[in-house]
Design a protein around this motif. Structure first.
Motif, PDB file in Angstrom:
ATOM      1  N   TYR A 133      -6.109  -7.554   2.709  1.00 36.00           N
ATOM      2  CA  TYR A 133      -5.562  -7.424   3.706  1.00 36.00           C
ATOM      3  C   TYR A 133      -4.149  -7.965   3.801  1.00 36.00           C
ATOM      4  CZ  TYR A 133      -9.186  -4.317   5.670  1.00 36.00           C
ATOM      5  OH  TYR A 133      -9.981  -3.275   5.693  1.00 36.00           O
ATOM      6  N   GLN A 134      -3.894  -9.263   3.471  1.00 38.37           N
ATOM      7  CA  GLN A 134      -2.730  -9.914   3.672  1.00 38.37           C
ATOM      8  C   GLN A 134      -1.976  -9.352   2.488  1.00 38.37           C
ATOM      9  OE1 GLN A 134      -3.373 -14.280   2.910  1.00 38.37           O
ATOM     10  NE2 GLN A 134      -4.599 -14.440   4.909  1.00 38.37           N
ATOM     11  N   TRP A 135      -1.992  -9.381   1.581  1.00 34.00           N
ATOM     12  CA  TRP A 135      -1.180  -8.887   0.533  1.00 34.00           C
ATOM     13  C   TRP A 135      -0.852  -7.267   0.624  1.00 34.00           C
ATOM     14  CZ3 TRP A 135       1.693 -12.131  -1.763  1.00 34.00           C
ATOM     15  CH2 TRP A 135       1.052 -13.483  -1.974  1.00 34.00           C
ATOM     16  N   SER A 136      -1.868  -6.598   1.081  1.00 31.74           N
ATOM     17  CA  SER A 136      -1.713  -5.066   1.230  1.00 31.74           C
ATOM     18  C   SER A 136      -0.527  -4.740   2.461  1.00 31.74           C
ATOM     19  CB  SER A 136      -3.072  -4.367   1.534  1.00 31.74           C
ATOM     20  OG  SER A 136      -3.827  -4.305   0.506  1.00 31.74           O
ATOM     21  N   ALA A 137      -0.874  -5.621   3.531  1.00 31.73           N
ATOM     22  CA  ALA A 137       0.332  -5.692   4.572  1.00 31.73           C
ATOM     23  C   ALA A 137       1.791  -5.993   4.000  1.00 31.73           C
ATOM     24  CB  ALA A 137      -0.125  -6.583   5.537  1.00 31.73           C
ATOM     25  N   LEU A 138       1.712  -6.833   3.387  1.00 23.25           N
ATOM     26  CA  LEU A 138       3.047  -7.155   2.658  1.00 23.25           C
ATOM     27  C   LEU A 138       3.828  -6.172   1.940  1.00 23.25           C
ATOM     28  CD1 LEU A 138       5.320  -9.317   2.536  1.00 23.25           C
ATOM     29  CD2 LEU A 138       4.161 -10.080   0.470  1.00 23.25           C
ATOM     30  N   LEU A 139       2.900  -5.545   1.326  1.00 24.84           N
ATOM     31  CA  LEU A 139       3.187  -4.400   0.447  1.00 24.84           C
ATOM     32  C   LEU A 139       3.635  -3.243   1.369  1.00 24.84           C
ATOM     33  CD1 LEU A 139       0.707  -4.463  -2.488  1.00 24.84           C
ATOM     34  CD2 LEU A 139       2.992  -5.081  -2.740  1.00 24.84           C
ATOM     35  N   ARG A 140       2.790  -2.757   2.156  1.00 23.81           N
ATOM     36  CA  ARG A 140       3.121  -1.636   3.001  1.00 23.81           C
ATOM     37  C   ARG A 140       4.399  -1.988   3.941  1.00 23.81           C
ATOM     38  NH1 ARG A 140      -1.206   1.694   3.206  1.00 23.81           N
ATOM     39  NH2 ARG A 140      -3.097   1.047   2.530  1.00 23.81           N
ATOM     40  N   ALA A 141       4.795  -3.326   4.321  1.00 29.34           N
ATOM     41  CA  ALA A 141       5.867  -3.567   5.070  1.00 29.34           C
ATOM     42  C   ALA A 141       7.170  -3.299   4.246  1.00 29.34           C
ATOM     43  CB  ALA A 141       5.842  -5.304   5.288  1.00 29.34           C
ATOM     44  N   LEU A 142       6.747  -3.295   2.908  1.00 30.15           N
ATOM     45  CA  LEU A 142       8.091  -3.112   1.931  1.00 30.15           C
ATOM     46  C   LEU A 142       7.781  -1.558   1.480  1.00 30.15           C
ATOM     47  CD1 LEU A 142       8.166  -6.857   0.523  1.00 30.15           C
ATOM     48  CD2 LEU A 142       9.967  -5.362   2.012  1.00 30.15           C
ATOM     49  N   SER A 143       7.165  -0.841   1.859  1.00 26.85           N
ATOM     50  CA  SER A 143       6.889   0.673   1.462  1.00 26.85           C
ATOM     51  C   SER A 143       6.556   0.456  -0.328  1.00 26.85           C
ATOM     52  CB  SER A 143       8.113   1.227   1.615  1.00 26.85           C
ATOM     53  OG  SER A 143       8.218   1.694   3.047  1.00 26.85           O
ATOM     54  N   SER A 144       5.722  -0.395  -0.623  1.00 22.97           N
ATOM     55  CA  SER A 144       5.458  -0.717  -1.960  1.00 22.97           C
ATOM     56  C   SER A 144       3.922  -0.504  -2.433  1.00 22.97           C
ATOM     57  CB  SER A 144       6.166  -2.024  -2.369  1.00 22.97           C
ATOM     58  OG  SER A 144       7.552  -2.075  -2.244  1.00 22.97           O
ATOM     59  N   PHE A 145       3.204   0.009  -1.321  1.00 22.17           N
ATOM     60  CA  PHE A 145       1.822  -0.209  -1.564  1.00 22.17           C
ATOM     61  C   PHE A 145       1.313   0.974  -2.765  1.00 22.17           C
ATOM     62  CE2 PHE A 145      -2.614   1.322  -0.756  1.00 22.17           C
ATOM     63  CZ  PHE A 145      -3.035  -0.148  -0.696  1.00 22.17           C
ATOM     64  N   GLU A 146       1.966   2.171  -2.603  1.00 19.61           N
ATOM     65  CA  GLU A 146       1.926   3.336  -3.578  1.00 19.61           C
ATOM     66  C   GLU A 146       2.178   2.722  -4.912  1.00 19.61           C
ATOM     67  OE1 GLU A 146       3.174   3.633  -0.753  1.00 19.61           O
ATOM     68  OE2 GLU A 146       1.675   4.814   0.487  1.00 19.61           O
ATOM     69  N   ALA A 147       3.474   2.229  -5.078  1.00 18.75           N
ATOM     70  CA  ALA A 147       4.034   1.773  -6.124  1.00 18.75           C
ATOM     71  C   ALA A 147       3.178   0.846  -6.874  1.00 18.75           C
ATOM     72  CB  ALA A 147       5.494   1.193  -6.057  1.00 18.75           C
ATOM     73  N   PHE A 148       2.660  -0.097  -5.952  1.00 17.17           N
ATOM     74  CA  PHE A 148       1.772  -1.360  -6.827  1.00 17.17           C
ATOM     75  C   PHE A 148       0.622  -0.741  -7.269  1.00 17.17           C
ATOM     76  CE2 PHE A 148      -2.109  -4.060  -6.665  1.00 17.17           C
ATOM     77  CZ  PHE A 148      -1.187  -5.379  -7.298  1.00 17.17           C
ATOM     78  N   ASN A 149      -0.132   0.439  -6.661  1.00 18.79           N
ATOM     79  CA  ASN A 149      -1.260   0.893  -7.303  1.00 18.79           C
ATOM     80  C   ASN A 149      -1.101   1.851  -8.475  1.00 18.79           C
ATOM     81  OD1 ASN A 149      -2.849   0.217  -5.196  1.00 18.79           O
ATOM     82  ND2 ASN A 149      -2.480   1.777  -3.932  1.00 18.79           N
ATOM     83  N   GLU A 150       0.256   2.274  -8.459  1.00 16.09           N
ATOM     84  CA  GLU A 150       0.478   3.006  -9.675  1.00 16.09           C
ATOM     85  C   GLU A 150       0.783   1.938 -11.010  1.00 16.09           C
ATOM     86  OE1 GLU A 150       4.194   5.977 -11.177  1.00 16.09           O
ATOM     87  OE2 GLU A 150       3.814   5.809  -9.043  1.00 16.09           O
TER      88      GLU A 150
END
Length: 316
Positions: free
Chosen positions: A202-219
């Motif tokens: 949740y900590q890392w996912s929150a950081l990624l979502r704050a930077l609109s990069s969660f989907e990019a990370f998964n890809e």
């Protein structure tokens, strides 16, 4: 272009980008504060992380005796006496836009003016009626609309260049501060959290979502977020729009395209920083200490911003 005009355009875009970044931090921190996985009970630490990243935690502590969710949300979003609040950023952006009304398009002015008028209405009614998540989404949406109006209507001249300069300097600073704030908030504990644990996820996912990069990370990585891969993507991936390298690459190109000799110090700094990032690897960054490396880069981005100001924006 006159230095004062360039300065108003530059700061107009910086304040708009800052308001969007603040909304991103606030939305994710507020969501985390409501989750049991946050591990902080009352969730104050997660909201304080946003204040820390924005550099306003000391100002908050000077005004209030203790961390309080209601006070923090108001201070961060709607407090007109806090120069770092979303309210103050949108007010400053509108003031700068008004000063250069003749250098921006009607679509740009109408967007930013309407944003400010609606912001005043939200502030008068309070966040309780609007909702935190709805408010943050509204701020991001208005920023996207302004950016779209800018991209679609303004001439590709010096005015456009200074608008983009402000955007990418602010964005680079925000990405670094978000990473560094996470380190400062959790300290050594953050490095001890298992990447496979619910809390680490949740900590890392929150950081990624704050930077609109969660989907990019998964890809790109296709596995649960961890410190090494998240740091690599947010610092060194040029194909991720809010990464540090992507921002510095844009700044290098924009500064190189500006005419005249006054900007050579800023151009040199941007080129040196771009080269450093291009030829850096995440292994050497982590080996040198992520916190120390981020602190150094925050200082370099700040120095670049100061040099841009001295080269182009000071009124002679």
């Amino acid at each position: 272009m006159l230095s004062r005009t360039a300065s108003d355009l530059y700061w107009m875009s910086r304040y708009l980008e800052r308001a969007e970044n603040l909304a991103r931090m606030l939305e994710v921190s507020y969501s985390l504060s409501l989750m049991p996985q946050a591990g902080r009970g009352d969730g104050h630490a997660e909201l304080a992380m946003s204040l820390l990243a924005a550099g306003t935690l000391d100002d908050y502590n000077a005004r209030y005796d203790a961390l309080n969710s209601e006070h923090m949300l108001h201070f961060f979003a709607l407090d007109e006496t806090n120069p770092g609040s979303i309210y103050s950023c949108l007010r400053a952006a509108r003031t700068n836009a008004h000063a250069v009304r003749g250098r921006i398009t009607a679509d740009m002015w109408e967007n930013i003016n309407a944003t400010w008028l609606e912001m005043r209405n939200i502030a008068s009614n309070g966040l309780g009626r609007y909702g935190i998540s709805h408010f943050c989404e509204w701020v991001k949406e208005r920023s996207h609309l302004f950016r779209g109006a800018t991209s679609g209507t303004i001439m590709r001249n010096d005015a456009y260049s200074f608008i983009r300069l402000g955007t990418f300097i602010e964005r680079a600073d925000n990405t670094l501060r978000l990473l560094d704030a996470r380190y400062e908030m959790f300290g050594e504990e953050s490095e001890e959290v298992s990447d496979n644990s619910a809390r680490g996820y949740y900590q890392w996912s929150a950081l990624l979502r704050a930077l609109s990069s969660f989907e990019a990370f998964n890809e790109i990585y296709r596995n649960a977020p961890n410190a090494e891969q998240v740091s690599e993507m947010l610092l060194l991936r040029a194909d991720v729009p809010r990464s540090l390298l992507a921002c510095i690459e844009e700044l290098d190109q924009i500064l190189a395209s500006l005419p005249g000799h006054n900007g050579r110090p800023a151009q040199r700094l941007a080129a040196e920083l771009h080269a450093r990032l291009r030829y850096s690897g995440i292994d050497e960054i982590l080996a040198s200490g992520l916190h120390q490396w981020l602190t150094d880069l925050i200082g370099q981005v700040r120095h670049l911003g100061q040099t841009v100001h001295e080269s182009y924006l000071e009124v002679v």
